[in-house]
Design a protein around this motif. Structure first.
Motif, PDB file in Angstrom:
ATOM      1  N   GLU A 247       0.810  -1.225   0.000  1.00 15.93           N
ATOM      2  CA  GLU A 247       0.000   0.000   0.000  1.00 15.93           C
ATOM      3  C   GLU A 247       0.836   1.263   0.000  1.00 15.93           C
ATOM      4  N   ASN A 248       2.034   1.185   0.547  1.00 16.68           N
ATOM      5  CA  ASN A 248       2.797   2.418   0.777  1.00 16.68           C
ATOM      6  C   ASN A 248       4.067   2.574  -0.050  1.00 16.68           C
ATOM      7  N   LYS A 249       4.520   1.514  -0.696  1.00 11.48           N
ATOM      8  CA  LYS A 249       5.775   1.604  -1.453  1.00 11.48           C
ATOM      9  C   LYS A 249       5.611   0.945  -2.818  1.00 11.48           C
ATOM     10  N   LYS A 250       6.394   1.442  -3.778  1.00 11.43           N
ATOM     11  CA  LYS A 250       6.410   0.771  -5.078  1.00 11.43           C
ATOM     12  C   LYS A 250       7.293  -0.470  -4.956  1.00 11.43           C
ATOM     13  N   ILE A 251       6.709  -1.620  -5.284  1.00 10.37           N
ATOM     14  CA  ILE A 251       7.452  -2.883  -5.179  1.00 10.37           C
ATOM     15  C   ILE A 251       7.869  -3.333  -6.579  1.00 10.37           C
ATOM     16  N   THR A 252       9.130  -3.664  -6.712  1.00 12.76           N
ATOM     17  CA  THR A 252       9.658  -3.990  -8.047  1.00 12.76           C
ATOM     18  C   THR A 252       9.818  -5.500  -8.258  1.00 12.76           C
ATOM     19  N   GLY A 253       9.852  -6.260  -7.182  1.00 11.20           N
ATOM     20  CA  GLY A 253      10.012  -7.714  -7.330  1.00 11.20           C
ATOM     21  C   GLY A 253       9.887  -8.382  -5.970  1.00 11.20           C
ATOM     22  N   PHE A 254       9.672  -9.692  -6.021  1.00 15.43           N
ATOM     23  CA  PHE A 254       9.394 -10.448  -4.799  1.00 15.43           C
ATOM     24  C   PHE A 254       9.976 -11.849  -4.959  1.00 15.43           C
ATOM     25  N   ASP A 255      10.457 -12.390  -3.856  1.00 15.54           N
ATOM     26  CA  ASP A 255      10.835 -13.807  -3.911  1.00 15.54           C
ATOM     27  C   ASP A 255      10.519 -14.507  -2.607  1.00 15.54           C
ATOM     28  N   ILE A 256      10.411 -15.829  -2.716  1.00 14.47           N
ATOM     29  CA  ILE A 256      10.301 -16.717  -1.554  1.00 14.47           C
ATOM     30  C   ILE A 256      11.404 -17.748  -1.728  1.00 14.47           C
ATOM     31  N   THR A 257      12.319 -17.802  -0.740  1.00 13.53           N
ATOM     32  CA  THR A 257      13.452 -18.716  -0.877  1.00 13.53           C
ATOM     33  C   THR A 257      13.529 -19.686   0.299  1.00 13.53           C
ATOM     34  N   GLU A 258      14.419 -20.636   0.147  1.00 20.01           N
ATOM     35  CA  GLU A 258      14.791 -21.592   1.215  1.00 20.01           C
ATOM     36  C   GLU A 258      13.702 -22.616   1.559  1.00 20.01           C
ATOM     37  N   VAL A 259      12.749 -22.819   0.658  1.00 24.56           N
ATOM     38  CA  VAL A 259      11.775 -23.896   0.861  1.00 24.56           C
ATOM     39  C   VAL A 259      12.438 -25.198   0.404  1.00 24.56           C
ATOM     40  N   ALA A 260      12.566 -26.128   1.328  1.00 25.63           N
ATOM     41  CA  ALA A 260      13.163 -27.432   1.000  1.00 25.63           C
ATOM     42  C   ALA A 260      12.095 -28.507   1.176  1.00 25.63           C
ATOM     43  N   ASP A 266       4.372 -31.036   2.084  1.00 26.07           N
ATOM     44  CA  ASP A 266       5.190 -30.551   3.210  1.00 26.07           C
ATOM     45  C   ASP A 266       4.619 -29.219   3.711  1.00 26.07           C
ATOM     46  N   VAL A 267       4.524 -29.113   5.029  1.00 25.71           N
ATOM     47  CA  VAL A 267       3.995 -27.900   5.675  1.00 25.71           C
ATOM     48  C   VAL A 267       4.725 -26.638   5.184  1.00 25.71           C
ATOM     49  N   THR A 268       6.018 -26.754   5.004  1.00 22.70           N
ATOM     50  CA  THR A 268       6.827 -25.596   4.603  1.00 22.70           C
ATOM     51  C   THR A 268       6.340 -25.024   3.266  1.00 22.70           C
ATOM     52  N   ALA A 269       6.084 -25.925   2.318  1.00 19.84           N
ATOM     53  CA  ALA A 269       5.622 -25.490   0.996  1.00 19.84           C
ATOM     54  C   ALA A 269       4.202 -24.928   1.083  1.00 19.84           C
ATOM     55  N   LEU A 270       3.393 -25.476   1.975  1.00 19.67           N
ATOM     56  CA  LEU A 270       2.028 -24.950   2.150  1.00 19.67           C
ATOM     57  C   LEU A 270       2.076 -23.531   2.707  1.00 19.67           C
ATOM     58  N   THR A 271       2.997 -23.270   3.617  1.00 16.80           N
ATOM     59  CA  THR A 271       3.197 -21.911   4.142  1.00 16.80           C
ATOM     60  C   THR A 271       3.622 -20.975   3.003  1.00 16.80           C
ATOM     61  N   ALA A 272       4.565 -21.430   2.207  1.00 17.59           N
ATOM     62  CA  ALA A 272       5.087 -20.610   1.108  1.00 17.59           C
ATOM     63  C   ALA A 272       4.006 -20.331   0.064  1.00 17.59           C
ATOM     64  N   ALA A 273       3.191 -21.342  -0.247  1.00 21.81           N
ATOM     65  CA  ALA A 273       2.147 -21.186  -1.272  1.00 21.81           C
ATOM     66  C   ALA A 273       1.114 -20.149  -0.820  1.00 21.81           C
ATOM     67  N   LYS A 274       0.765 -20.202   0.459  1.00 19.09           N
ATOM     68  CA  LYS A 274      -0.216 -19.235   0.991  1.00 19.09           C
ATOM     69  C   LYS A 274       0.359 -17.818   0.936  1.00 19.09           C
ATOM     70  N   LEU A 275       1.617 -17.704   1.287  1.00 22.13           N
ATOM     71  CA  LEU A 275       2.300 -16.406   1.210  1.00 22.13           C
ATOM     72  C   LEU A 275       2.313 -15.887  -0.231  1.00 22.13           C
ATOM     73  N   LEU A 276       2.601 -16.771  -1.172  1.00 22.93           N
ATOM     74  CA  LEU A 276       2.595 -16.399  -2.595  1.00 22.93           C
ATOM     75  C   LEU A 276       1.229 -15.850  -2.999  1.00 22.93           C
ATOM     76  N   PHE A 277       0.154 -16.540  -2.622  1.00 19.04           N
ATOM     77  CA  PHE A 277      -1.192 -16.091  -2.987  1.00 19.04           C
ATOM     78  C   PHE A 277      -1.506 -14.739  -2.344  1.00 19.04           C
ATOM     79  N   TYR A 278      -1.079 -14.537  -1.104  1.00 19.41           N
ATOM     80  CA  TYR A 278      -1.319 -13.249  -0.447  1.00 19.41           C
ATOM     81  C   TYR A 278      -0.541 -12.122  -1.127  1.00 19.41           C
ATOM     82  N   PHE A 279       0.674 -12.400  -1.555  1.00 15.58           N
ATOM     83  CA  PHE A 279       1.433 -11.350  -2.248  1.00 15.58           C
ATOM     84  C   PHE A 279       0.699 -10.937  -3.523  1.00 15.58           C
TER      85      PHE A 279
END
Ligand SMILES: N=C(N)NCCCCNCCCN
Ligand SMILES: [Mn+2]
Ligand SMILES: [Mn+2]
Length: 287
Positions: A247-260, A266-279
């Motif tokens: 809402e407050n800054k221009k965002i130029t790119g995004f990443d999600i790293t370190e999911v193994a 795997d719970v870790t990937a489910l957390t990452a996927a939800k974060l991806l959808f929210y972004f």
């Protein structure tokens, strides 16, 4: 549109557009060449995409269906096994190529270990780097490698990019001293609050690149990650910060790293996927 060094993978399940017409362009970087403790980030992009199949594309609290947004998925990058520098260079070249054809595209990079973030950052040249990470990643070298995942924030700061790091609970004395010397601000996971986030991020110049090392979250949510650390942030703490940034800054790119991980679901990937959808959902509210 064909990109050098990419190949097709499992994609998101809803209709996608070509990268020329997309607002969001997903690319996977299945790399774990310098991973320290738990291997498997080479499976991260596939695990995250597969975990998205479990999620509704409608974001309840935004009233927005991300399946209706212009999203492209250009597949995975053919990494150079064991070569973090060379792999990050490939990522940079692909994102540069993407931005030449579609300057408005927001690249979303799915790692892969954190070393790969240097690629999008070099391509996009943001003024600031905001990162959620259990680690400072400010080492000059690790295991004789300047491009080790533990050095990525240091390499980025050397490009003259301002930095703020949130959710930290691991670092060395040298990293803390380097941060002090370079005015890199960071907040320990114990001290994290929304207000602390806003205070540090507000003065940062735009555009901003946002990186989430998945190990920032509490360990129970992300057991499969390269260097797991107890005592992390809650999911909604990161989402609320992300929303403020969108809402407050221009965002130029995004990443999600370190999911193994080596197992689907795997719970870790489910957390990452939800974060991806929210972004995507939060950014999509602006379109
Ligand atoms: N940025 C990072 N992920 N840093 C962690 C690197 C690995 C530190 N192991 C230290 C083990 C000491 N016994
Ligand atoms: Mn990291
Ligand atoms: Mn980390």
């Amino acid at each position: 549109m064909e990109f050098l060094h990419t190949y097709d993978t499992l994609k998101l399940e809803f209709p996608l557009v070509g990268p020329e017409n997309a607002k969001f362009v997903i690319l996977g970087v299945p790399f774990d060449g310098t991973t320290s403790y738990k291997p498997g980030t080479r499976f991260g992009p596939t695990l995250i995409r597969q975990a998205t199949l479990n999620l509704e594309s409608y974001i309840l609290d935004y009233g927005i269906d991300i399946a209706e947004l212009p999203i492209a998925d250009i597949g995975d990058i053919a990494v150079i096994a064991g070569d973090a520098k060379g792999t990050a260079k490939r990522v940079r070249e692909i994102i540069e190529e993407l931005k030449r054809t579609n300057p408005d595209a927001i690249p979303i990079t799915l790692g892969g270990e954190h070393s790969i973030t240097l690629g999008p950052v070099e391509a996009l040249k943001p003024a600031s780097y905001v990162v959620f990470d259990a680690h400072l990643d400010l080492r000059d070298q690790y295991e004789d490698n300047l491009y080790n995942h533990a050095c990525v924030a240091r390499r980025i700061s050397e490009l003259g990019i301002r930095e703020a790091i949130f959710g930290v609970r691991s670092g060395t004395r040298e990293e803390v001293e380097y941060a002090e010397e370079k005015s890199i601000t960071w907040v320990h996971a114990r001290d994290y609050s929304f207000d602390a986030f806003v205070e540090l991020v507000k003065p940062l110049p735009e555009p901003v690149y946002l990186s989430v090392d998945i190990d920032v979250f509490d360990l129970s949510m992300v057991p499969s990650t390269g260097t797991p650390e107890a005592g992390g942030l809650r999911f909604w703490e990161v989402i609320e910060a992300l929303e403020w940034l969108v809402e407050n800054k221009k965002i130029t790119g995004f990443d999600i790293t370190e999911v193994a991980g080596t197992e689907l679901g795997d719970v870790t990937a489910l957390t990452a996927a939800k974060l991806l959808f929210y972004f995507i959902g939060a950014m999509g509210r602006d379109i």
